[in-house]
Design an enzyme around this catalytic site. Sequence first.
Site, PDB file in Angstrom:
ATOM      1  N   GLU A  91      44.467  24.270 -83.280  1.00 49.05           N
ATOM      2  CA  GLU A  91      45.584  25.097 -83.735  1.00 49.05           C
ATOM      3  C   GLU A  91      45.080  26.072 -84.790  1.00 49.05           C
ATOM      4  O   GLU A  91      44.519  25.624 -85.799  1.00 49.05           O
ATOM      5  CB  GLU A  91      46.699  24.228 -84.323  1.00 49.05           C
ATOM      6  CG  GLU A  91      47.413  23.397 -83.295  1.00 49.05           C
ATOM      7  CD  GLU A  91      48.437  22.435 -83.883  1.00 49.05           C
ATOM      8  OE1 GLU A  91      49.126  21.757 -83.113  1.00 49.05           O
ATOM      9  OE2 GLU A  91      48.538  22.346 -85.139  1.00 49.05           O
ATOM     10  N   ARG A 112      51.369  15.780 -80.648  1.00 53.25           N
ATOM     11  CA  ARG A 112      50.067  16.305 -81.046  1.00 53.25           C
ATOM     12  C   ARG A 112      49.394  16.900 -79.812  1.00 53.25           C
ATOM     13  O   ARG A 112      49.563  16.413 -78.695  1.00 53.25           O
ATOM     14  CB  ARG A 112      49.174  15.212 -81.650  1.00 53.25           C
ATOM     15  CG  ARG A 112      49.579  14.749 -83.036  1.00 53.25           C
ATOM     16  CD  ARG A 112      49.316  15.833 -84.087  1.00 53.25           C
ATOM     17  NE  ARG A 112      49.555  15.358 -85.449  1.00 53.25           N
ATOM     18  CZ  ARG A 112      50.704  15.441 -86.095  1.00 53.25           C
ATOM     19  NH1 ARG A 112      51.769  15.951 -85.462  1.00 53.25           N
ATOM     20  NH2 ARG A 112      50.825  15.028 -87.335  1.00 53.25           N
ATOM     21  N   HIS A 150      53.359  24.924 -84.368  1.00 49.45           N
ATOM     22  CA  HIS A 150      53.487  23.611 -85.027  1.00 49.45           C
ATOM     23  C   HIS A 150      54.532  23.682 -86.144  1.00 49.45           C
ATOM     24  O   HIS A 150      54.230  23.458 -87.321  1.00 49.45           O
ATOM     25  CB  HIS A 150      52.136  23.143 -85.565  1.00 49.45           C
ATOM     26  CG  HIS A 150      52.080  21.645 -85.759  1.00 49.45           C
ATOM     27  ND1 HIS A 150      50.909  20.928 -85.691  1.00 49.45           N
ATOM     28  CD2 HIS A 150      53.050  20.723 -86.021  1.00 49.45           C
ATOM     29  CE1 HIS A 150      51.164  19.651 -85.906  1.00 49.45           C
ATOM     30  NE2 HIS A 150      52.457  19.509 -86.114  1.00 49.45           N
TER      31      HIS A 150
END
Length: 328
Positions: free
Chosen positions: A273, A244, A292
């Site tokens: 993000e 993360r 991601h």
Amino acid sequence: MGDQDLPGVLVSDLEGPHGICEDHAEDLKRHFNLITMQDFLENKAQLGPQIQAVYIWCGRPAVSQELLHSLPSLKIVASAGAGLDHLDLGLVASFGVKVANTPHAVSSPTADLGMALLLAAARRVVEGHQLAVSPHTENFPTDYMGQQVTGATLGIIGMGSIGYKIAQRARAFEMKIVYHNRKRRKLEEEEAVGAIYCERLDDLLQWSDFVMLAVSLTPQTQGLIGKRELRLMKPTAILINIGRGLLVDQEALVEALQTGLIKAAALDVTYPEPLPRDHPLLELKNVILTPHIGSATHQARRQMMENLVESILASLSGLPIPNEVLLK
């Protein structure tokens, strides 16, 4: 909304960037009456009692105290992926609601991506591609060098299912493997991948040529890698983060990359993000960023959906829930 005779399941949306996988919608509709967040908000009184499960995909819908109060028939929150930092597990449990996730579905593809980022950063693959396709390139420089992976030391922070699969892959590259984890792995598990346990994170940072973050985000791990930790790393070291974004102090990382404190970074996760388009990480040549995509394969995403369906159906039938998350 679909078949009213099927159990009601709350989803963020059926399409768009914040919806469920559109390819999965028909499969889900065979089992459930899918109720979108918009439909629910427009008719809470009628739809709230019908909803028996919340289906979380890419962190949505958000499960708040207000939402839980609005769903008197809720039995389970089923969340895609391994990370649970978007859920207040204690709050959900206080309503007598179960939680399930899909850790096994994501472990192999995320480990694959971790190794892909390690290799790409080590051998400067993205820079090399840009050099090869540039209209200004007339000759390939003979001093275009990267870092050797074979024989290098990989430090894995977080030796859960993803971290262990990374170790299995790294062993095939003849890497030396050290790891730091809350709990030490069994001796036979260590021996199977040739991993050495580091009780002190500082030792791992000082020894490693590559540092791989594969740990869950918790209050204890937030900011795990900051200015002090980056200073402990070798100036030739490469940091890879597939966990993360908040595991790393990004301002400290930018400074470390700009000043040569570490060699490079490869990040599948950031905070936020996506990053603001003027963020300095976007300008650095010694950074590789991906959006991601640790679990983003067709096979893994379908398995995630199927695992969530299994967990929801088990919960509604009063059966043991696969991948149930137990409050520690």
